[in-house]
Design a protein around this motif. Sequence first.
Motif, PDB file in Angstrom:
ATOM      1  N   GLY A  37       0.885  -1.436  -0.103  1.00 16.40           N
ATOM      2  CA  GLY A  37      -0.085   0.587   0.132  1.00 16.40           C
ATOM      3  C   GLY A  37       0.717   1.374  -0.208  1.00 16.40           C
ATOM      4  N   PHE A  38       0.505   2.240   1.128  1.00 18.12           N
ATOM      5  CA  PHE A  38       1.441   3.423   1.089  1.00 18.12           C
ATOM      6  C   PHE A  38       1.103   4.343   2.364  1.00 18.12           C
ATOM      7  CE2 PHE A  38      -0.726   2.764  -3.774  1.00 18.12           C
ATOM      8  CZ  PHE A  38       0.215   3.156  -4.409  1.00 18.12           C
ATOM      9  N   GLN A  39       1.753   5.335   2.306  1.00 15.18           N
ATOM     10  CA  GLN A  39       2.541   5.567   3.609  1.00 15.18           C
ATOM     11  C   GLN A  39       1.820   6.884   3.168  1.00 15.18           C
ATOM     12  OE1 GLN A  39       6.386   4.962   5.326  1.00 15.18           O
ATOM     13  NE2 GLN A  39       5.339   3.318   6.684  1.00 15.18           N
ATOM     14  N   VAL A  40       0.748   7.358   3.375  1.00 11.71           N
ATOM     15  CA  VAL A  40       0.625   9.091   3.566  1.00 11.71           C
ATOM     16  C   VAL A  40       0.531   9.828   4.645  1.00 11.71           C
ATOM     17  CG1 VAL A  40      -1.751  10.152   3.095  1.00 11.71           C
ATOM     18  CG2 VAL A  40      -1.458   8.225   2.019  1.00 11.71           C
ATOM     19  N   VAL A  41       1.498  11.292   4.186  1.00 13.08           N
ATOM     20  CA  VAL A  41       1.532  12.007   5.268  1.00 13.08           C
ATOM     21  C   VAL A  41       0.887  13.328   5.163  1.00 13.08           C
ATOM     22  CG1 VAL A  41       3.109  13.830   6.276  1.00 13.08           C
ATOM     23  CG2 VAL A  41       3.971  11.641   6.077  1.00 13.08           C
ATOM     24  N   ARG A  68      -3.188   1.941   9.565  1.00 12.78           N
ATOM     25  CA  ARG A  68      -2.131   1.010  10.604  1.00 12.78           C
ATOM     26  C   ARG A  68      -2.252   3.194  10.794  1.00 12.78           C
ATOM     27  NH1 ARG A  68       1.514  -1.924  12.517  1.00 12.78           N
ATOM     28  NH2 ARG A  68      -0.950  -3.714  12.158  1.00 12.78           N
ATOM     29  N   VAL A  69      -2.376   3.627  11.613  1.00  7.91           N
ATOM     30  CA  VAL A  69      -0.990   5.279  12.024  1.00  7.91           C
ATOM     31  C   VAL A  69      -0.005   5.048  12.918  1.00  7.91           C
ATOM     32  CG1 VAL A  69      -1.811   7.218  12.434  1.00  7.91           C
ATOM     33  CG2 VAL A  69      -3.469   6.182  11.816  1.00  7.91           C
ATOM     34  N   THR A  70       0.978   4.573  12.480  1.00 13.05           N
ATOM     35  CA  THR A  70       2.510   5.346  13.188  1.00 13.05           C
ATOM     36  C   THR A  70       3.197   6.583  13.646  1.00 13.05           C
ATOM     37  OG1 THR A  70       4.037   4.555  10.843  1.00 13.05           O
ATOM     38  CG2 THR A  70       2.742   2.509  12.733  1.00 13.05           C
ATOM     39  N   ARG A  71       4.445   7.112  14.582  1.00 11.92           N
ATOM     40  CA  ARG A  71       4.946   8.378  14.471  1.00 11.92           C
ATOM     41  C   ARG A  71       6.053   8.060  13.963  1.00 11.92           C
ATOM     42  NH1 ARG A  71       7.941  10.985  17.914  1.00 11.92           N
ATOM     43  NH2 ARG A  71       8.266   9.698  19.607  1.00 11.92           N
ATOM     44  N   ARG A  72       6.634   8.676  13.523  1.00 13.40           N
ATOM     45  CA  ARG A  72       8.395   9.109  12.826  1.00 13.40           C
ATOM     46  C   ARG A  72       8.179  10.570  13.065  1.00 13.40           C
ATOM     47  NH1 ARG A  72       9.318   7.873   6.857  1.00 13.40           N
ATOM     48  NH2 ARG A  72       8.101   9.522   6.272  1.00 13.40           N
ATOM     49  N   GLY A  73       9.029  10.774  14.007  1.00 10.44           N
ATOM     50  CA  GLY A  73       9.669  12.312  14.317  1.00 10.44           C
ATOM     51  C   GLY A  73       8.146  12.986  14.184  1.00 10.44           C
ATOM     52  N   PRO A  74       8.060  14.054  13.822  1.00  7.48           N
ATOM     53  CA  PRO A  74       6.936  14.984  14.164  1.00  7.48           C
ATOM     54  C   PRO A  74       5.685  14.455  12.776  1.00  7.48           C
ATOM     55  CG  PRO A  74       8.628  16.198  12.291  1.00  7.48           C
ATOM     56  CD  PRO A  74       9.227  14.781  13.193  1.00  7.48           C
ATOM     57  N   GLU A  75       6.022  13.434  12.270  1.00 11.37           N
ATOM     58  CA  GLU A  75       4.867  13.164  10.976  1.00 11.37           C
ATOM     59  C   GLU A  75       3.996  11.298  11.702  1.00 11.37           C
ATOM     60  OE1 GLU A  75       7.285  14.450   7.200  1.00 11.37           O
ATOM     61  OE2 GLU A  75       7.832  12.302   8.009  1.00 11.37           O
ATOM     62  N   ALA A  76       2.987  11.982  11.672  1.00 12.01           N
ATOM     63  CA  ALA A  76       2.138  10.573  11.461  1.00 12.01           C
ATOM     64  C   ALA A  76       2.025   9.665  10.310  1.00 12.01           C
ATOM     65  CB  ALA A  76       0.809  10.664  11.815  1.00 12.01           C
ATOM     66  N   LEU A  77       2.488   8.992  10.356  1.00 10.53           N
ATOM     67  CA  LEU A  77       2.035   8.073   9.137  1.00 10.53           C
ATOM     68  C   LEU A  77       0.916   6.913   8.938  1.00 10.53           C
ATOM     69  CD1 LEU A  77       5.670   6.965   8.467  1.00 10.53           C
ATOM     70  CD2 LEU A  77       4.975   8.769   7.603  1.00 10.53           C
ATOM     71  N   HIS A  78       0.025   7.816   7.601  1.00 11.79           N
ATOM     72  CA  HIS A  78      -1.346   7.145   8.090  1.00 11.79           C
ATOM     73  C   HIS A  78      -0.677   5.484   6.497  1.00 11.79           C
ATOM     74  CE1 HIS A  78      -1.961  10.896   9.118  1.00 11.79           C
ATOM     75  NE2 HIS A  78      -2.905  10.752  10.124  1.00 11.79           N
ATOM     76  N   PHE A  79      -1.379   4.633   6.902  1.00 10.17           N
ATOM     77  CA  PHE A  79      -1.457   3.585   5.590  1.00 10.17           C
ATOM     78  C   PHE A  79      -2.142   3.212   5.302  1.00 10.17           C
ATOM     79  CE2 PHE A  79      -1.330  -0.934   4.429  1.00 10.17           C
ATOM     80  CZ  PHE A  79       0.219  -1.056   3.392  1.00 10.17           C
ATOM     81  N   VAL A  80      -2.694   3.239   4.102  1.00  6.56           N
ATOM     82  CA  VAL A  80      -3.910   3.233   3.394  1.00  6.56           C
ATOM     83  C   VAL A  80      -3.250   1.957   1.730  1.00  6.56           C
ATOM     84  CG1 VAL A  80      -4.785   5.176   4.123  1.00  6.56           C
ATOM     85  CG2 VAL A  80      -3.225   4.986   2.366  1.00  6.56           C
TER      86      VAL A  80
END
Length: 409
Positions: A37-41, A68-80
């Motif tokens: 899929g894709f990680q969306v910021v 899924r939603v995970t954090r990477r530093g200041p960003e939230a990564l939304h998996f779709v």
Amino acid sequence: MVFRCQRDSWARQFTTRVVSCRAAELRPEGGGEPVRGFQVVLEDTILFPEGGGQPDDRGLIGAVPVLRVTRRGPEALHFVEAALEPGAEVLLSLDWDRRFDHMQQHSGQHLITAIAEQMFGFKTTSWELGRQRSVIELDTPSMTAEQTEALERTVNEKIRERVPVVVRELAADDPEVETVRSRGLPDDHVGPVRVVDIEGIDSNMCCGTHVSNLSDLQVIKLLGTEKGKKNKTNLIFLAGNRVLKSIEQSHNTEKALTSLLKNGPGEHVEAVKRLQSSVKLLQKNNLNLLRDIAVLIARDFKSKPVQSQLFVLHRKEGDSEFMNIIANEIGAEETLLFLTVGDEKEAGLFLLAGPVEAVENLGPRVAELLGGKGAGKRGRFQGKATKMSRRGEVQALLQEFISHRSPEV
């Protein structure tokens, strides 16, 4: 970065823009093949990324499910699973039932942690927000039933007092940060520090989503304690709607037992004890009957004027003892015995007994045909099988062996 979900835990929809979208893979929580899929910021989000012991949110970006939603530093990564166009304006929709459940459990944990430390000096060393129940690890080797009852009574009193819960943001270098209860910030933390205050009760550094008043918790139920790791105690609890669901499940179980046992809830335990005693007696009688049947089967075989060199028997009911009694009664000096118990086509037990050399030769091959494993010694090879439907093939193998073996084997 403090996300919109942290500034307003009650927001259920939010319009924002896609910042980036890149190909990625998601490993399912239960294992299995990765999902492509894709990680969306996004510019901002109302979907909480996992952290602080709290699982991540679920929801939609437009009509696309967020898995899924995970954090990477200041960003939230939304998996779709579908690509989104950078720069596009999108509507975020939150799975509110999941979020509110997490808010109740997380704020409930803060309250229990604070009161447990105030009342007994028990510090919280970790916690887990589980799917069915949540667990707080307390830095104490034990906790009495009286302490658990007193803690439950006190936290529910605070809920009834409608104590406000306030979220504040402090600069990372603010001296007040040092006075706030905390287990430390993540190494990659940037931006202001969030502090969750339960007025007059607790002040705690936390990234999670929370209720705005203790009355939103409705009720807390402490289910008891379990021995934890390294001289610690695990305190198990439910908060809010989970308590109501637990009561509903218990009530449904109670109604079902009342119908099955034909008595009232207060008599259920004694009725089950009586049933257990009856079952144990029946099992004992059944075992005695199986032993008797085994002896009779063996004697019937031995009573025949001409005894076959191969004895084959399958019985659905039985165990290893049943098969060994037959083998003991018949004797294995001349006769090759192939005995099985269990399901006729799937799983069961098997025993091959007979002349030592023959059993050593045939045992592993029998186990392989039956899709099982076994071991043997002194003329017996027994084990578990998964393909009892192939008993006919085993019988053919044994018959062929007998027809070709020399008289002295």
